[in-house]
Scaffold this motif. Structure first.
Motif, PDB file in Angstrom:
ATOM      1  N   UNK A   4     -19.213   5.180  21.960  1.00  0.00           N
ATOM      2  CA  UNK A   4     -19.147   6.507  21.100  1.00  0.00           C
ATOM      3  C   UNK A   4     -17.734   6.408  20.477  1.00  0.00           C
ATOM      4  N   UNK A   5     -16.819   5.802  21.145  1.00  0.00           N
ATOM      5  CA  UNK A   5     -15.373   5.877  20.830  1.00  0.00           C
ATOM      6  C   UNK A   5     -15.035   4.963  19.576  1.00  0.00           C
ATOM      7  N   UNK A   6     -15.828   3.751  19.364  1.00  0.00           N
ATOM      8  CA  UNK A   6     -15.276   2.887  18.563  1.00  0.00           C
ATOM      9  C   UNK A   6     -15.576   3.297  16.886  1.00  0.00           C
ATOM     10  N   UNK A   7     -16.638   4.312  16.801  1.00  0.00           N
ATOM     11  CA  UNK A   7     -16.536   4.710  15.183  1.00  0.00           C
ATOM     12  C   UNK A   7     -15.523   5.802  15.062  1.00  0.00           C
ATOM     13  N   UNK A   8     -15.203   6.722  15.898  1.00  0.00           N
ATOM     14  CA  UNK A   8     -14.267   7.440  15.476  1.00  0.00           C
ATOM     15  C   UNK A   8     -12.708   6.598  15.188  1.00  0.00           C
ATOM     16  N   UNK A   9     -12.583   5.722  15.974  1.00  0.00           N
ATOM     17  CA  UNK A   9     -11.497   4.975  15.742  1.00  0.00           C
ATOM     18  C   UNK A   9     -11.316   4.221  14.573  1.00  0.00           C
ATOM     19  N   UNK A  10     -12.539   3.684  14.328  1.00  0.00           N
ATOM     20  CA  UNK A  10     -12.545   2.996  12.869  1.00  0.00           C
ATOM     21  C   UNK A  10     -12.430   3.861  11.877  1.00  0.00           C
ATOM     22  N   UNK A  11     -12.947   5.092  11.746  1.00  0.00           N
ATOM     23  CA  UNK A  11     -12.629   6.110  10.651  1.00  0.00           C
ATOM     24  C   UNK A  11     -11.409   6.559  10.710  1.00  0.00           C
ATOM     25  N   UNK A  12     -10.611   6.668  11.728  1.00  0.00           N
ATOM     26  CA  UNK A  12      -9.248   7.214  11.770  1.00  0.00           C
ATOM     27  C   UNK A  12      -8.305   6.224  11.158  1.00  0.00           C
ATOM     28  N   UNK A  13      -8.610   4.758  11.623  1.00  0.00           N
ATOM     29  CA  UNK A  13      -7.981   3.627  10.938  1.00  0.00           C
ATOM     30  C   UNK A  13      -8.105   3.555   9.389  1.00  0.00           C
ATOM     31  N   UNK A  14      -9.442   3.894   8.989  1.00  0.00           N
ATOM     32  CA  UNK A  14      -9.559   3.767   7.774  1.00  0.00           C
ATOM     33  C   UNK A  14      -8.950   4.984   6.983  1.00  0.00           C
ATOM     34  N   UNK A  15      -8.902   6.353   7.294  1.00  0.00           N
ATOM     35  CA  UNK A  15      -8.474   7.345   6.424  1.00  0.00           C
ATOM     36  C   UNK A  15      -6.947   7.247   6.764  1.00  0.00           C
ATOM     37  N   UNK A  16      -6.413   6.928   7.863  1.00  0.00           N
ATOM     38  CA  UNK A  16      -5.079   7.054   7.890  1.00  0.00           C
ATOM     39  C   UNK A  16      -4.275   5.797   7.033  1.00  0.00           C
ATOM     40  N   UNK A  17      -5.146   4.895   6.715  1.00  0.00           N
ATOM     41  CA  UNK A  17      -4.550   3.635   5.923  1.00  0.00           C
ATOM     42  C   UNK A  17      -4.616   4.149   4.519  1.00  0.00           C
ATOM     43  N   UNK A  18      -5.699   4.968   4.171  1.00  0.00           N
ATOM     44  CA  UNK A  18      -5.662   5.597   2.707  1.00  0.00           C
ATOM     45  C   UNK A  18      -4.664   6.497   2.698  1.00  0.00           C
TER      46      UNK A  18
END
Length: 94
Positions: free
Chosen positions: A12-26
């Protein structure tokens, strides 16, 4: 016996970490573009603030990307340990 809670928590922690990385990169890319635009219009203080935000956002993105691989590696190690234990018990029963 292992309840599987840690495994579920990792999954359950992998998905929020992935979305956080995606949006902070943008957001970091947008802050970088804002820095370039403000430098072109000679607003140096605003450019420094936007540049600092870009650096901070990219640092958060990198940390999030690294945590994703760490979570996945820990999961792989746990699955391999369970497999090895099952093979050992199959060969050498109690």
């Amino acid at each position: 016996m292992h309840s599987g809670t840690a495994l579920h928590l990792r999954r359950s922690l992998v998905w929020p970490a992935g979305w956080l990385a995606f949006f902070t990169t943008l957001a970091g890319a947008a802050a970088t573009a804002l820095t370039i635009i403000t430098l072109a219009s000679e607003h140096f203080v605003e450019a420094a603030v936007a540049g600092g935000c870009a650096i901070g956002l990219f640092a958060i993105a990198i940390t999030s990307f690294k945590s994703m691989s760490h979570i996945a590696d820990a999961h792989t190690r746990e699955v391999e340990a369970r497999r090895d234990h099952a093979v050992y018990r199959a060969r050498y029963p109690l």
